[in-house]
Scaffold this motif. Structure first.
Motif, short mmCIF file in Angstrom:
data_model
loop_
_atom_site.label_atom_id
_atom_site.label_comp_id
_atom_site.label_asym_id
_atom_site.label_seq_id
_atom_site.Cartn_x
_atom_site.Cartn_y
_atom_site.Cartn_z
N ARG A 244 -29.04 84.27 -52.96
CA ARG A 244 -27.88 83.07 -53.38
C ARG A 244 -26.50 83.87 -53.75
O ARG A 244 -27.45 84.75 -54.58
N VAL A 245 -25.77 83.43 -53.21
CA VAL A 245 -24.24 84.17 -53.19
C VAL A 245 -23.76 83.10 -54.24
O VAL A 245 -23.94 81.92 -53.22
N PRO A 246 -22.96 82.99 -55.12
CA PRO A 246 -22.13 81.99 -55.32
C PRO A 246 -20.98 81.32 -54.14
O PRO A 246 -20.66 82.95 -53.88
N LEU A 247 -20.67 80.27 -53.85
CA LEU A 247 -19.57 80.00 -52.88
C LEU A 247 -18.10 80.48 -53.45
O LEU A 247 -17.93 81.06 -52.56
N ALA A 248 -17.90 80.70 -54.39
CA ALA A 248 -17.04 81.66 -54.74
C ALA A 248 -17.01 82.48 -54.24
O ALA A 248 -15.08 83.38 -54.06
N ASP A 249 -17.78 83.77 -53.78
CA ASP A 249 -17.25 84.92 -53.78
C ASP A 249 -17.87 85.67 -51.81
O ASP A 249 -17.52 86.13 -52.13
#
Length: 122
Positions: free
Chosen positions: A96-101
């Motif tokens: 899971r990767v933060p949307l911000a990234d």
């Protein structure tokens, strides 16, 4: 386990927000149309990115950012915080990767401008 999961936006609350989705359609539409994630040069617009179940990312963000902006006013830091909490599953859920990234700088600014303009119209 719980700390990692607790840090992500609880999208299940958004899915069950009865009748509130329609109130934020005017915010969701431009988010879906104008904001994208960039994955190795591939642009995936938020309208095509699934948040959870059948809920699209642009709708999930509108349901989170709309009420928050109406309650607290427009604040870039609040928007950044939400984008940092929304997890995007990759690799079939292996990561899971933060949307911000995943949103490049220009579309991130576009997202903030969309929220600001929407709030001004309310």
């Amino acid at each position: 386990g719980r700390d990692a999961v607790g840090g992500w936006l609880d999208l299940t609350k958004l899915v069950t927000a009865e009748g509130k989705q329609g109130a934020y359609d005017a915010l969701a539409a431009p988010l879906g149309r104008e904001v994208y994630v960039d994955i190795n040069g591939w642009h995936l617009y938020l309208k095509d990115l699934r948040a959870e179940g059948d809920l699209k990312m642009h709708t999930a963000l509108a349901l989170q950012l709309g009420p928050q902006a109406l309650r607290d006013g427009w604040d870039e830091a609040d928007i950044d915080a939400v984008l940092g909490k929304v997890g995007v599953p990759l690799g079939g859920g292996k990561a899971r990767v933060p949307l911000a990234d995943l949103i490049p700088a220009y579309p991130t600014q576009d997202l903030k401008d969309i929220v600001r303009r929407w709030l001004e119209e309310q």
